[in-house]
Design a protein around this motif. Structure first.
Motif, PDB file in Angstrom:
ATOM      1  N   GLN A 165     -97.811  26.130  27.855  1.00 60.21           N
ATOM      2  CA  GLN A 165     -98.901  26.112  28.506  1.00 60.21           C
ATOM      3  C   GLN A 165     -98.591  28.062  29.581  1.00 60.21           C
ATOM      4  N   ALA A 166     -97.885  29.003  29.440  1.00 57.13           N
ATOM      5  CA  ALA A 166     -97.912  30.215  29.449  1.00 57.13           C
ATOM      6  C   ALA A 166     -99.197  31.028  28.767  1.00 57.13           C
ATOM      7  N   ALA A 167     -99.602  30.552  27.405  1.00 51.52           N
ATOM      8  CA  ALA A 167    -100.251  30.798  26.859  1.00 51.52           C
ATOM      9  C   ALA A 167    -102.050  30.184  27.384  1.00 51.52           C
ATOM     10  N   GLU A 168    -102.180  28.972  27.538  1.00 46.07           N
ATOM     11  CA  GLU A 168    -103.295  28.466  28.129  1.00 46.07           C
ATOM     12  C   GLU A 168    -103.866  29.173  29.523  1.00 46.07           C
ATOM     13  N   ARG A 169    -102.952  29.456  30.343  1.00 48.15           N
ATOM     14  CA  ARG A 169    -102.337  29.559  31.432  1.00 48.15           C
ATOM     15  C   ARG A 169    -103.432  31.042  31.133  1.00 48.15           C
ATOM     16  N   ALA A 170    -103.120  32.370  30.266  1.00 50.53           N
ATOM     17  CA  ALA A 170    -103.820  33.645  29.998  1.00 50.53           C
ATOM     18  C   ALA A 170    -104.669  33.515  28.942  1.00 50.53           C
ATOM     19  N   LEU A 171    -105.576  32.407  28.821  1.00 52.05           N
ATOM     20  CA  LEU A 171    -106.512  32.268  27.739  1.00 52.05           C
ATOM     21  C   LEU A 171    -107.681  31.497  28.839  1.00 52.05           C
ATOM     22  N   ALA A 172    -106.743  30.858  30.336  1.00 49.07           N
ATOM     23  CA  ALA A 172    -107.963  30.488  31.055  1.00 49.07           C
ATOM     24  C   ALA A 172    -108.439  31.425  32.059  1.00 49.07           C
ATOM     25  N   SER A 173    -107.695  32.335  32.100  1.00 50.52           N
ATOM     26  CA  SER A 173    -107.863  33.462  32.967  1.00 50.52           C
ATOM     27  C   SER A 173    -109.100  34.761  32.287  1.00 50.52           C
ATOM     28  N   TYR A 174    -108.902  35.063  30.588  1.00 44.65           N
ATOM     29  CA  TYR A 174    -109.858  36.059  29.787  1.00 44.65           C
ATOM     30  C   TYR A 174    -111.040  34.659  30.367  1.00 44.65           C
ATOM     31  N   ALA A 175    -111.273  33.466  29.300  1.00 42.04           N
ATOM     32  CA  ALA A 175    -112.104  32.622  29.745  1.00 42.04           C
ATOM     33  C   ALA A 175    -113.289  33.084  30.827  1.00 42.04           C
ATOM     34  N   ASP A 176    -112.142  33.130  32.167  1.00 45.65           N
ATOM     35  CA  ASP A 176    -113.052  33.309  33.490  1.00 45.65           C
ATOM     36  C   ASP A 176    -113.457  34.270  33.354  1.00 45.65           C
ATOM     37  N   GLY A 177    -112.869  35.558  33.024  1.00 44.45           N
ATOM     38  CA  GLY A 177    -113.289  37.112  33.116  1.00 44.45           C
ATOM     39  C   GLY A 177    -114.458  37.243  31.679  1.00 44.45           C
ATOM     40  N   GLY A 178    -115.170  36.104  31.199  1.00 39.14           N
ATOM     41  CA  GLY A 178    -115.949  36.862  30.164  1.00 39.14           C
ATOM     42  C   GLY A 178    -116.444  36.646  29.123  1.00 39.14           C
ATOM     43  N   SER A 211    -118.453  49.522  16.013  1.00 32.86           N
ATOM     44  CA  SER A 211    -119.646  50.487  16.901  1.00 32.86           C
ATOM     45  C   SER A 211    -119.971  48.655  17.988  1.00 32.86           C
ATOM     46  N   THR A 212    -119.924  47.592  17.293  1.00 26.77           N
ATOM     47  CA  THR A 212    -120.652  46.202  17.983  1.00 26.77           C
ATOM     48  C   THR A 212    -119.400  45.129  18.242  1.00 26.77           C
ATOM     49  N   LEU A 213    -118.142  45.554  17.015  1.00 23.87           N
ATOM     50  CA  LEU A 213    -117.670  44.268  17.228  1.00 23.87           C
ATOM     51  C   LEU A 213    -116.417  44.197  16.548  1.00 23.87           C
ATOM     52  N   ILE A 214    -114.894  44.041  17.376  1.00 23.49           N
ATOM     53  CA  ILE A 214    -113.797  44.743  15.459  1.00 23.49           C
ATOM     54  C   ILE A 214    -113.092  43.465  16.005  1.00 23.49           C
ATOM     55  N   PRO A 215    -112.689  43.257  14.753  1.00 22.70           N
ATOM     56  CA  PRO A 215    -111.576  41.814  14.806  1.00 22.70           C
ATOM     57  C   PRO A 215    -110.274  42.401  14.689  1.00 22.70           C
ATOM     58  N   ILE A 216    -109.640  42.444  15.607  1.00 20.74           N
ATOM     59  CA  ILE A 216    -108.293  42.342  15.807  1.00 20.74           C
ATOM     60  C   ILE A 216    -107.209  41.604  15.437  1.00 20.74           C
ATOM     61  N   TRP A 217    -105.696  41.161  14.038  1.00 20.12           N
ATOM     62  CA  TRP A 217    -104.991  40.552  14.415  1.00 20.12           C
ATOM     63  C   TRP A 217    -104.068  40.587  15.131  1.00 20.12           C
ATOM     64  N   TRP A 218    -103.583  39.654  15.673  1.00 23.59           N
ATOM     65  CA  TRP A 218    -102.765  39.572  16.233  1.00 23.59           C
ATOM     66  C   TRP A 218    -101.975  38.822  16.349  1.00 23.59           C
ATOM     67  N   GLN A 219    -100.316  39.666  15.869  1.00 24.50           N
ATOM     68  CA  GLN A 219     -99.542  38.462  14.677  1.00 24.50           C
ATOM     69  C   GLN A 219     -98.654  37.826  15.375  1.00 24.50           C
ATOM     70  N   ASP A 220     -98.721  37.796  16.362  1.00 22.58           N
ATOM     71  CA  ASP A 220     -97.114  37.196  17.733  1.00 22.58           C
ATOM     72  C   ASP A 220     -98.109  35.886  17.736  1.00 22.58           C
ATOM     73  N   THR A 221     -97.203  35.662  19.034  1.00 23.53           N
ATOM     74  CA  THR A 221     -98.490  34.212  19.478  1.00 23.53           C
ATOM     75  C   THR A 221     -98.701  33.909  20.459  1.00 23.53           C
ATOM     76  N   ALA A 222     -99.865  33.343  21.656  1.00 23.14           N
ATOM     77  CA  ALA A 222    -100.717  33.452  21.980  1.00 23.14           C
ATOM     78  C   ALA A 222    -100.271  33.908  23.664  1.00 23.14           C
ATOM     79  N   ASP A 223     -99.293  33.460  23.652  1.00 24.89           N
ATOM     80  CA  ASP A 223     -98.751  33.671  25.185  1.00 24.89           C
ATOM     81  C   ASP A 223     -97.902  35.453  24.633  1.00 24.89           C
ATOM     82  N   ARG A 224     -98.248  35.819  24.356  1.00 29.70           N
ATOM     83  CA  ARG A 224     -97.793  37.046  24.001  1.00 29.70           C
ATOM     84  C   ARG A 224     -98.896  38.400  23.686  1.00 29.70           C
ATOM     85  N   LEU A 225    -100.050  37.681  23.098  1.00 23.76           N
ATOM     86  CA  LEU A 225    -101.054  38.167  24.014  1.00 23.76           C
ATOM     87  C   LEU A 225    -101.877  39.630  24.786  1.00 23.76           C
TER      88      LEU A 225
END
Length: 822
Positions: A588-601, A552-566
């Motif tokens: 490069q693709a992974a860091e672009r996606a991670l940057a967008s998630y960070a911008d979103g909060g 009900s507070t924070l759920i750990p998720i294991w993404w077993q592939d690479t960050a660019d496929r998140l």
């Protein structure tokens, strides 16, 4: 010729009658065929029998054990499928007794037929059968251990040996087909025991005289594998082979005294003396030599702990060395009967030696049939007759004590010991967090974590409540033993618990958990997504679970592939994304996606590994170098007790770890080592990006340092006390299917073991991904509109691919072939 044939037929008939009489008499004497089925694990086998009989063909997910597990993925199902109609018609106890009778009868007939065919001596065959059936080691697996499937596999394997002996002699198609089918059936009843017989018969095929022996052995191996593929391939595909699941373990073992080889309660007074008697009377032959070598190998396994041999070199998970007296007795019976048979049929052996050896052999067998059951029934310790339904047993005491709503499918009960776990799912539909977490389950480490959180002192309140919450436990037991009673004072002081039952005599306590969480929970909790290997996920998840993470507070998720496929559905729901260095994929693709998630909060954290000559502008440090840190010289927030960090040591040397070279514009050092950033952060949009050096995650977990782990948990960002979770509206349609009604939530947490065969479907027909969440459990992201989520445990490609292989094996058995020579 006619009188001689009549005598031979009479002798054969007398031998068969003696075998069945021995099975009946010894079984009745030990109580194997009377009353409740005997053996510690009898309840577990009856649970499977009843489960298959009730739910076939929707029986492949055993939801009631552990946190749910495949019913037969690493445990062959043939005996339970075959006996299911019997269990449905007459009940599981009757079906289990029938399996045991068939198993022991096949064992006796297989011993007799093999030796009779190999040596031509009916007396040698009868002695082998009666020696095997008279050894209490062959009954221990039933009346003490209750491992019925093993004994059935051995019975089928013994009959396969008989068929193989006929095949070696005649080369007939029927004998070959019978050998392959029986071996495959043995493997499909118990993989290890079946494999033992398959290996033995394969070596015998290679050792048999004739120019075609290699071809013959290869043909048998291929055909058996094809026929047994449903019991072999799924485990190989899922676990990468049997070695990964069953071999290579380091563990302590009980030592076996040398006396077990002649003790009437174990191998008995007949088996080993029969081998020596036959060798002296008739000498050695090829068949006898094979049996003697096999006997020496199993005797070595039996005494391997005594010899100090490391267990990873020989130990098979679940096959304790002290328990293989069964195989020592069985192979010894083969060897002794064959040696006596050679003495009876070999030319040049004097009559007095033949008849004298036969008389002594019969006397030994008769003595063993009397001494064995008598000593076994008088035994107060292992091995003994285990009647788990007896009023004096711990199993029955626990059953009488506990107050359980057996129809509650939304919560679990945590039993302290196997004595409770073994019967729980037979009597109740309610799931349990089964005690046997070290074998036969999907995520045993997480079950061990939950078990330790409840029973192992010192009591850690956060971890204790986390374990109960994640696994939906609404009650647990405590057994009156130091391993379980260390936290009793804490239980008494915890207002969320209530003591509801105590046994008399006082061996068990039962506690109820007030306001327990259910197994299926629609939730708006944000996610902690870990992109890394299993070890990385386990480290991050264990740190979070014991402090802030709840369904009900924070759920750990294991993404077993690479960050660019998140998947974006995870990134958009994430409060924090934890990336193991080297798991970017297309960086490069992974860091672009991670940057967008960070911008979103979201807070994006990189767990740095090794030197980095240059880092992209996403990260708050410009580069990193690998340093040998011999002492902490840390500077951090005023409230961080850096002096309580564990020493930076790896073995006897310094701690090797990456340290940032310089901060990038906008970055700040959260923790510095010698004035250089060890942990750095940069705000971006509504979130932040964090570079984590120092191998701090591994260091904090390796040294179990609370200060370090608390600091790292704080990097995940503030966690709300509780995020609104909808009331549960879920229905289990059958073991393999569950319907959960969602709506106005962003996901559904499911407290059942993650497995790749789980699939999910939303009410509009769209498929939804099932993610590994929390301590080996599941999470499904759903649309926020009202609807229903259907979870289903399905079949994988390997489950279907095996049946064409079986058909190919059948065709090989039916295909005409030339007569083998030799």
């Amino acid at each position: 010729m006619r009188p001689r044939s009549a005598r031979a037929l009479l002798g054969e008939g007398a031998a068969v009658v003696a075998i069945f009489a021995a099975v009946a008499a010894v079984g009745v004497a030990l109580g194997a065929w009377t009353g409740f089925p005997k053996g510690t694990d009898a309840y577990a086998h009856m649970t499977r029998l009843r489960f298959v009989a009730e739910y076939f063909p929707r029986h492949e997910w055993l939801y009631g054990w552990s946190a749910g597990m495949p019913t037969f993925e690493t445990y062959p199902e043939l005996p339970y499928i075959v006996a299911a109609p019997l269990a449905k018609a007459f009940g599981a106890p009757v079906a289990l007794d029938v399996l045991a009778v068939v198993a022991m009868a096949c064992l006796g007939i297989g011993l007799y037929g093999t030796v009779r065919t190999a040596t031509g001596s009916a007396l040698g065959g009868a002695v082998a059968a009666l020696a095997g059936l008279g050894s209490m080691a062959t009954w221990t697996w039933i009346v003490d251990g209750g491992v019925y499937a093993r004994v059935l596999a051995a019975g089928l394997g013994a009959c396969a040996a008989w068929a193989a002996a006929r095949w070696f002699g005649t080369g007939g198609r029927v004998a070959f087909a019978a050998t392959a089918v029986l071996l495959a059936s043995a493997i499909a009843s118990h993989q290890f025991v079946g494999a033992v017989f398959a290996l033995g018969i394969g070596l015998a095929a290679l050792a048999h005289r004739g120019p075609d022996r290699v071809r013959r052995a290869a043909l048998l191996a291929v055909t058996t594998f094809l026929l047994a593929s449903p019991a072999i391939l799924p485990a190989i595909v899922r676990y990468g082979g049997f070695a990964g699941a069953f071999l290579g373990l380091e563990r302590p073992h009980l030592l076996s005294p040398l006396s077990v080889t002649v003790d009437p309660r174990h191998v008995g007074v007949a088996v080993i003396p029969l081998v020596l008697l036959g060798l002296v009377a008739g000498g050695i032959s090829r068949a006898v030599a094979l049996f003697v070598v096999a006997l020496a190998l199993w005797t070595a396994y039996l005494f391997a702990p005594n010899l100090g041999i490391p267990s990873h070199l020989y130990y098979v998970n679940g096959i304790e060395p002290f328990s293989v007296t069964f195989l020592v007795a069985l192979v010894g019976a083969f060897a002794g009967g064959a040696a006596l048979g050679v003495a009876r049929t070999r030319a040049g052996v004097s009559r007095w030696r033949r008849d004298g050896a036969a008389a002594v052999a019969l006397a030994l067998v008769g003595l063993n049939l009397w001494l064995g059951p008598t000593a076994f029934l008088a035994s107060p310790t292992y091995p003994k007759v285990e009647d788990t339904s007896a009023r004096a047993s711990f199993e029955d005491l626990a059953l009488r004590t506990f107050r359980v709503d057996g129809r509650d499918l939304a919560h679990r009960f945590l039993p302290a010991t196997a004595s409770e776990a073994v019967w729980f799912s037979y009597w109740y539909r309610k799931p349990q967090l089964r005690d046997y977490y070290s074998q036969g389950v999907i995520h045993p480490d997480w079950l061990a974590w939950a078990n330790a959180a409840v029973y192992t002192p010192p009591f850690r309140e956060g971890r204790f409540h986390a374990a109960l919450d994640w696994f939906a436990v609404d009650g647990f037991s405590v057994f009156d033993e130091p391993s379980f009673t260390g936290n009793l004072a804490s239980f008494a002081a915890d207002r969320s618990l209530a003591l509801v039952a105590t046994s008399e005599p006082p061996a068990y306590r039962q506690y109820a958990v007030r306001d327990a969480s259910p197994i299926w929970r629609p939730t708006n909790a944000p996610l902690l997504v870990v992109v890394g290997d299993r070890d990385e996920y386990d480290r991050v998840a264990r740190m979070a679970l014991e402090r802030v993470a709840r369904p009900s507070t924070l759920i750990p998720i294991w993404w077993q592939d690479t960050a660019d496929r998140l998947p974006s559905e995870l990134g958009q729901r994430a409060q924090a994304i934890f990336v193991e260095d080297g798991r970017f994929g297309d960086r490069q693709a992974a860091e672009r996606a991670l940057a967008s998630y960070a911008d979103g909060g979201a807070r994006v954290l990189l767990d740095a590994r090794g030197a980095a000559p240059t880092l992209s502008e996403l990260w708050p440090v410009e580069a990193a170098t690998d340093e040998a840190i011999d002492a902490w010289r840390l500077r951090g927030p005023d409230d961080l007790r850096v002096d309580e960090f564990a020493p930076p040591r790896y073995g006897d040397g310094p701690w090797g770890a990456p340290v940032g070279t310089a901060l990038r514009a906008g970055g700040r050092a959260v923790l510095a080592q010698d004035g250089r950033p060890l942990v750095a952060e940069r705000a971006t949009g509504r979130g932040a990006v964090v570079w984590l050096g120092g191998n701090l995650l591994y260091h904090a977990l390796a040294y179990a340092n609370d200060v370090e782990q608390g600091f790292l948990a704080g990097l995940l960002g503030p966690v709300a006390a509780s995020v609104d979770t909808r009331a549960v509206d879920a229905t289990r349609l059958d073991p393999e299917r569950v319907v959960v009604r969602g709506g106005r939530t962003r996901g559904v947490f499911v407290s059942e073991s993650y497995h790749p065969k789980w699939t999910a479907r939303w009410s509009d027909g769209s498929s939804r991904a099932v993610y590994y969440a929390g301590p080996g459990l599941m999470y499904v992201a759903i649309p926020s509109n009202d609807g229903t989520l259907t979870l289903e445990f399905g079949r994988g490609p390997a489950d279907y691919a095996v049946w064409p292989l079986v058909l190919l094996g059948v065709l090989i058995c039916a295909w005409p072939r030339r007569r083998a020579t030799g």
